[in-house]
Write an enzyme that holds these catalytic residues in place. Structure first.
Site, PDB file in Angstrom:
ATOM      1  N   GLU A   1      29.810 -22.756  20.311  1.00 53.77           N
ATOM      2  CA  GLU A   1      30.977 -22.177  19.644  1.00 53.77           C
ATOM      3  C   GLU A   1      31.958 -21.765  20.729  1.00 53.77           C
ATOM      4  OE1 GLU A   1      32.138 -18.580  16.539  1.00 53.77           O
ATOM      5  OE2 GLU A   1      30.220 -18.494  17.584  1.00 53.77           O
TER       6      GLU A   1
ATOM      7  N   HIS B   1      23.080 -20.989  18.213  1.00 58.35           N
ATOM      8  CA  HIS B   1      24.186 -21.450  19.054  1.00 58.35           C
ATOM      9  C   HIS B   1      24.524 -20.421  20.121  1.00 58.35           C
ATOM     10  CE1 HIS B   1      26.554 -19.111  16.011  1.00 58.35           C
ATOM     11  NE2 HIS B   1      27.323 -18.827  17.046  1.00 58.35           N
TER      12      HIS B   1
ATOM     13  N   HIS C   1      28.461 -14.479  22.969  1.00 66.44           N
ATOM     14  CA  HIS C   1      27.227 -14.102  22.288  1.00 66.44           C
ATOM     15  C   HIS C   1      26.263 -15.278  22.210  1.00 66.44           C
ATOM     16  CE1 HIS C   1      29.679 -15.532  18.784  1.00 66.44           C
ATOM     17  NE2 HIS C   1      28.519 -16.036  18.390  1.00 66.44           N
TER      18      HIS C   1
END
Length: 134
Positions: free
Chosen positions: A130, A79, A7
């Site tokens: 991440e 992010h 994502h």
């Protein structure tokens, strides 16, 4: 080592308005808000055919998103998240290569119920990364 793009996370100043924009203007499938107290955020996932968008909104006064929105009042990309097969092996490899893992270096459970780690943006061209174990 990294797999799929899981994502792209966008910090938003108004979660309801951003959700409605994706749902009504862009015609996307928009999930329900979910609080993630361990990360200080409320998230909404937007389902796309090939990945997801994660809308982030501050949860509590200590939220890291609160500080991000103070610097970026209109919101913005916060992010990107990549999938990894083994988060501990990925962490150890990255640390051996000189990358900095944020926090205490131990994975936390993320919004998908899977272990996640964050990598310092200064080590990745200014982008907070991440990693999520799949």
């Amino acid at each position: 080592m990294i797999g799929r793009l899981n994502h792209v996370a966008i910090a938003v100043p108004d979660l309801d308005a951003a959700s409605a924009q994706y749902r009504n203007t862009l015609g996307a499938k928009v999930g329900a808000p979910q609080d993630e107290p361990d990360h200080g955020v409320t998230v909404v996932f937007i389902e796309l055919p090939n990945t997801k968008i994660e809308l982030l909104y501050p949860l509590g006064d200590d939220s890291p998103i609160k500080g991000f929105l103070e610097k970026n009042p209109s919101g913005g990309i916060h992010h990107i998240c990549y999938e990894v097969e083994d988060i501990l092996a990925a962490r150890d490899h990255l640390k051996a290569e000189g990358a900095r893992v944020l926090g205490n270096g131990e994975p936390k459970i993320g919004a998908h119920g899977k272990p996640v780690l964050f990598l310092h943006p200064k080590d990745f061209n200014g982008c907070l990364v991440e990693l999520e174990q799949v």
